[in-house]
Structures are given as structure tokens and as C-alpha cells.
Design an enzyme around this catalytic site. Structure first.
Site, PDB file in Angstrom:
ATOM      1  N   ASP A  21       0.828  -1.091  -0.003  1.00  0.00           N
ATOM      2  CA  ASP A  21      -0.346   0.071   0.013  1.00  0.00           C
ATOM      3  C   ASP A  21       0.745   0.957  -0.173  1.00  0.00           C
ATOM      4  O   ASP A  21       1.704   0.815  -0.041  1.00  0.00           O
ATOM      5  CB  ASP A  21      -0.799  -0.352   1.333  1.00  0.00           C
ATOM      6  CG  ASP A  21      -2.301  -1.313   1.335  1.00  0.00           C
ATOM      7  OD1 ASP A  21      -2.129  -1.808   0.108  1.00  0.00           O
ATOM      8  OD2 ASP A  21      -2.988  -0.570   2.030  1.00  0.00           O
ATOM      9  N   ASP A  22      -0.049   2.420  -0.242  1.00  0.00           N
ATOM     10  CA  ASP A  22       0.350   3.977  -0.251  1.00  0.00           C
ATOM     11  C   ASP A  22       1.338   4.424  -1.273  1.00  0.00           C
ATOM     12  O   ASP A  22       1.604   5.714  -1.088  1.00  0.00           O
ATOM     13  CB  ASP A  22       1.183   4.499   0.869  1.00  0.00           C
ATOM     14  CG  ASP A  22       0.106   3.504   2.425  1.00  0.00           C
ATOM     15  OD1 ASP A  22      -1.218   3.168   1.792  1.00  0.00           O
ATOM     16  OD2 ASP A  22       0.322   4.318   3.793  1.00  0.00           O
ATOM     17  N   HIS A  71      -6.807   3.477  -3.973  1.00  0.00           N
ATOM     18  CA  HIS A  71      -5.980   3.791  -2.142  1.00  0.00           C
ATOM     19  C   HIS A  71      -6.399   4.626  -1.009  1.00  0.00           C
ATOM     20  O   HIS A  71      -5.507   5.726  -0.714  1.00  0.00           O
ATOM     21  CB  HIS A  71      -4.767   3.095  -1.815  1.00  0.00           C
ATOM     22  CG  HIS A  71      -4.386   2.591  -0.382  1.00  0.00           C
ATOM     23  ND1 HIS A  71      -5.237   2.251   0.384  1.00  0.00           N
ATOM     24  CD2 HIS A  71      -3.225   3.333   0.251  1.00  0.00           C
ATOM     25  CE1 HIS A  71      -5.004   2.066   1.908  1.00  0.00           C
ATOM     26  NE2 HIS A  71      -3.832   2.825   1.787  1.00  0.00           N
ATOM     27  N   HIS A  75      -5.420   9.352   1.075  1.00  0.00           N
ATOM     28  CA  HIS A  75      -4.590   8.439   2.419  1.00  0.00           C
ATOM     29  C   HIS A  75      -5.826   9.075   3.660  1.00  0.00           C
ATOM     30  O   HIS A  75      -5.162   9.067   4.551  1.00  0.00           O
ATOM     31  CB  HIS A  75      -3.634   8.009   2.877  1.00  0.00           C
ATOM     32  CG  HIS A  75      -3.130   6.762   3.719  1.00  0.00           C
ATOM     33  ND1 HIS A  75      -3.168   6.805   4.763  1.00  0.00           N
ATOM     34  CD2 HIS A  75      -3.118   5.816   2.885  1.00  0.00           C
ATOM     35  CE1 HIS A  75      -3.502   5.637   5.002  1.00  0.00           C
ATOM     36  NE2 HIS A  75      -2.848   5.348   3.998  1.00  0.00           N
ATOM     37  N   HIS A 165       3.599  -2.552   2.679  1.00  0.00           N
ATOM     38  CA  HIS A 165       3.909  -1.356   2.658  1.00  0.00           C
ATOM     39  C   HIS A 165       5.277  -1.192   1.844  1.00  0.00           C
ATOM     40  O   HIS A 165       6.030  -1.344   2.716  1.00  0.00           O
ATOM     41  CB  HIS A 165       3.727  -0.305   3.436  1.00  0.00           C
ATOM     42  CG  HIS A 165       1.922   0.125   3.832  1.00  0.00           C
ATOM     43  ND1 HIS A 165       2.118  -0.693   4.921  1.00  0.00           N
ATOM     44  CD2 HIS A 165       1.765   0.728   4.210  1.00  0.00           C
ATOM     45  CE1 HIS A 165       1.076  -0.582   5.660  1.00  0.00           C
ATOM     46  NE2 HIS A 165       0.609   0.218   5.136  1.00  0.00           N
TER      47      HIS A 165
HETATM   48 NI    NI Z   1      -2.464   3.020   2.970  1.00  0.00          NI
END
Ligand code: NI
Length: 212
Positions: A21-22, A71, A75, A165
Site C-alpha cells: 500500500d501507499d 487507495h 489517504h 507497504h
Molecule cells: Ni495505506
């Protein structure tokens, strides 16, 4: 009588879905190199604002056979936004991804896994299933290669969805040993869609389903 269709991949093989993620982020290329070395496929839940600044990297992720999901743009905790703000976070990101790779993502992951009935209804409107996880490494807190390696191996299970991540450099550094070990244990690294074995999720549906 027709022959039975071949069994789905993950009915034949011990599958696991690693999710990152991210990103996309400057550490992502090293991760992609590691995944390629092990013929591993993964799923990347991308932030819209990072997709626009790293279009080529986003394209590389997809070209190498990985899956991408939405996503959000920035955030936020979606449960704390207005309906309009949620829709803006989601559509701006899906549009950015579409501009870069030619298609909109078919799934999303709410930041921090924060969702509720209202977010779920809006994701249903957008036809986006909500992908959570069976195991979270808390890698962003650990920031330690050995700890992240150990936690990932401990959380690994057949048909598991593991939260990692690619903005955490120690996670990227942990992956060569993680992949090597899980490979020896017979795992095949697949995208979330492969893990679903042809099952179509409804918009808003939460997968893996949360245990009550
Ligand atoms: Ni995230």
C-alpha cells in the site's frame, strides 16, 4: 458430457496474496525487481496523488503482471469525510490510474481499513469491492527488516492476504528472504483477483470477510 473445467489456480496451488500500500514510491522499483526474480505477482493499492507524479512506475507495476487498486487520493479516514469528499477521493484516483494505465481499478482498499455502512454504500455505487487483509505486518511501525520478515512469515497462510507497504524501505529489504522462505514452503504469490478464483465480488463487498 463435457470435461470438467480445470480447477482454478489457487485450488491447485497453495496461494498467498502479498499486498503493498501507499505507493508508488522510490522504493517500489527494488521491490518489483525482487518480485520478478521470484516470478511473484502482487497487488498494489495506490494513492492517486502519487500515481500522477510517478506515471512510468505505475505503468511498470502493471506491465510486470501485478494488479493495482484504488487507495484514495490522499489517504484520509474515509469514515470521517462527507459523501462528496469520499467520492472525490475515489474518482480522482480511479481517473488518474485510468489515464496512466488505460483502465480504472476494479477494487479499492480503505486507508487503515476504516470503513462503515456509509462508505460501503458509496463503494457499492462505484462498483468497487473493499479489499482488507487476513494479516497486517504493522511494518510501518516496526521499521526493522528482521521483525518484518518474521511477522510476514508468521502471518503467511494459504489464501491469505498480507498487508505490507512499499513506502517502508525495511519491507522492501525484507522481501527477498520472505519470498525465498515462502517459496520453499510451497507458496505461489498471486494477485487478489487470482486468489478470488473467478469469483466476482460485489461493489462495496468486503473481502476477506471480517470475522464477527
Ligand atoms: Ni495505506
Amino acid at each position: 458430457m463435457a470435461d470438467d473445467p480445470p480447477k482454478p489456480y489457487c485450488a491447485r496451488y497453495k496461494c498467498i496474496a502479498l499486498t503493498f500500500d501507499d505507493g508508488p514510491w522510490p522504493y517500489t522499483p527494488e521491490l518489483l525487481d525482487t518480485l520478478k526474480k521470484h516470478k511473484a505477482k502482487a497487488t498494489f493499492f495506490l494513492l492517486g496523488r502519487k500515481v500522477v507524479s510517478r506515471a512510468e512506475l505505475t505503468q511498470r507495476i502493471v506491465q510486470e503482471g501485478h494488479e493495482v487498486g484504488n487507495h484514495t487520493w490522499s489517504h484520509p479516514d474515509l469514515t470521517k469525510l462527507s459523501d462528496d469528499e469520499i467520492m472525490e477521493e475515489m474518482t480522482s484516483t480511479s481517473d488518474a490510474i485510468e489515464r496512466v494505465i488505460g483502465e480504472k481499478p476494479a477494487m479499492m482498499r480503505p486507508p487503515n481499513g476504516a470503513t462503515d455502512a456509509r462508505v460501503t454504500r458509496l463503494m457499492a455505487e462505484l462498483a468497487l469491492p473493499q479489499i482488507l487483509w487476513t494479516g497486517s505486518t504493522l511494518d510501518w511501525q516496526a521499521r526493522d527488516v528482521a521483525v518484518i520478515t518474521k511477522r510476514t512469515l508468521k502471518l503467511a497462510k494459504r489464501n491469505g492476504v498480507i498487508l505490507l507497504h512499499d513506502i517502508v524501505p525495511e519491507t522492501v529489504k525484507a522481501m527477498p528472504a520472505v519470498l525465498k522462505t515462502l517459496e520453499k514452503q510451497g507458496y505461489h504469490f498471486v494477485t487478489v483477483t487470482t486468489l478470488l478464483q473467478g469469483r466476482e465480488l460485489e461493489g462495496g463487498e468486503i473481502y476477506p470477510a471480517r470475522s464477527k
